[in-house]
Design an enzyme around this catalytic site. Structure first.
Site, PDB file in Angstrom:
ATOM      1  N   HIS A   1       0.848  -1.201   0.000  1.00  0.00           N
ATOM      2  CA  HIS A   1       0.000   0.000   0.000  1.00  0.00           C
ATOM      3  C   HIS A   1       0.881   1.247   0.000  1.00  0.00           C
ATOM      4  O   HIS A   1       2.069   1.182   0.297  1.00  0.00           O
ATOM      5  CB  HIS A   1      -0.898   0.039   1.249  1.00  0.00           C
ATOM      6  CG  HIS A   1      -2.076  -0.885   1.171  1.00  0.00           C
ATOM      7  ND1 HIS A   1      -1.996  -2.214   1.540  1.00  0.00           N
ATOM      8  CD2 HIS A   1      -3.348  -0.684   0.745  1.00  0.00           C
ATOM      9  CE1 HIS A   1      -3.184  -2.780   1.355  1.00  0.00           C
ATOM     10  NE2 HIS A   1      -4.017  -1.873   0.871  1.00  0.00           N
TER      11      HIS A   1
ATOM     12  N   LYS B   1      -0.438   4.693   4.618  1.00  0.00           N
ATOM     13  CA  LYS B   1      -1.324   3.742   5.313  1.00  0.00           C
ATOM     14  C   LYS B   1      -0.744   3.403   6.679  1.00  0.00           C
ATOM     15  O   LYS B   1       0.438   3.030   6.782  1.00  0.00           O
ATOM     16  CB  LYS B   1      -1.528   2.475   4.474  1.00  0.00           C
ATOM     17  CG  LYS B   1      -2.512   1.514   5.124  1.00  0.00           C
ATOM     18  CD  LYS B   1      -2.935   0.406   4.191  1.00  0.00           C
ATOM     19  CE  LYS B   1      -3.831  -0.616   4.870  1.00  0.00           C
ATOM     20  NZ  LYS B   1      -5.123  -0.064   5.307  1.00  0.00           N
TER      21      LYS B   1
END
Ligand code: NAD
Length: 253
Positions: free
Chosen positions: A156, A160
């Site tokens: 990600h 995040k």
């Protein structure tokens, strides 16, 4: 027409959710909130934030002030903010779709308590493709369990916060349920990558002697999560109590 409030409206997901609600002919955006004291509250139109043109919905920094204007709240924020929003929804008897990840076990109990008297869809991943992958992983684990090493890798963007992702943990849960139903207890390994602007990628490898199967999902934009969340909000229309997930919404259970 389902009236929807998007909270965390200026976040990465918030903006895409506003776009997805405004594009759905069965839904209308009636409220949009930002964190207390957040930029644009009282002066900026939610549609302008999302880049879809004015929608006649000014951002507010207090969901309680606008909660009665909606049927369902869509919340992709932070665990703490989501719990505050749950309380507001409970007091106003409103339904909620929660996409926030990273809840502690203690916080998850509060979502469960909410679901005992109100309706909630809570899913670590609202993408239809990921939910299809969830199903395939259960089948793969059933066939291959006992003879393979299982490795879950997720990647990600660097902002995040939680790792492994809620989706990776859910994949692990599904695989483990399938393994234990078939009398296996293979260990699962998790790897997390946080880099650049990766939207979300998950690969599960089932590695056996001389061969491996890989099941991969790649999200190319956030729109797939947002359209899934709007679909969940519409699906909630005839539900009044219960904890549901995207497998319920898609009729995969
Ligand atoms: P982000 O940081 O860009 O956005 C979060 C927003 O919430 C911010 O704008 C922040 O100001 C706002 N916020 C914080 N407290 C608030 C409050 N009390 N009231 C209103 N707004 C508040 O993060 P993001 O990338 O949009 O992700 C948000 C969450 O959604 C994360 O937990 C992420 O893991 C999750 N997510 C889930 C899925 C899924 O399909 N379930 C998909 C993508 C992201």
């Amino acid at each position: 027409m389902t009236k929807i409030a998007v909270v965390g409206a200026t976040g990465r997901m918030g903006k895409v959710l506003i776009t997805a609600v405004s594009a759905n002919e069965k839904a209308t955006l009636t409220a949009a909130s930002v964190r207390p004291g957040g930029e644009g509250a009282g002066s900026v139109d939610a549609g302008a934030i999302a880049g879809v043109g004015d929608l006649g919905v000014l951002l507010v920094d207090d969901l309680a002030a606008v909660i009665n204007q909606c049927d369902v709240v869509i919340d992709f924020t932070t665990p703490q903010a989501t719990l505050e929003h749950l309380e507001i929804c409970a007091n106003a008897n409103k339904k909620i779709v929660v996409g926030t990840t990273g809840f502690s076990p203690e916080q998850l109990k509060q979502l469960q308590t909410f679901s005992e008297s109100h309706a909630i869809v809570f899913a670590p991943n609202f993408s239809i493709g990921v939910n299809a992958a969830f199903h395939l992983l259960g089948v793969a684990a059933e066939i291959l369990g006992g003879d393979v090493e299982i490795d879950i890798t997720e990647a990600h963007h660097k902002h995040k916060i939680d790792a492994p992702s809620g989706t990776a943990l859910r994949m692990g849960e599904i695989i483990q349920n399938s393994l234990s139903l078939n009398g296996h207890d293979d260990q699962l390994n998790y790897n997390s990558i946080r880099a650049g602007d990766i939207v979300g990628e998950h690969t599960v490898m089932f590695v056996g002697a001389g061969e491996r199967i890989e099941i991969t999902h790649r999200a190319m934009s956030r729109m797939n999560f947002a359209t899934g969340a709007v679909r969940a909000a519409l699906w909630l229309e005839d539900k009044s109590v219960g904890m549901f997930d995207m497998q319920d919404v898609l009729g995969l259970k």
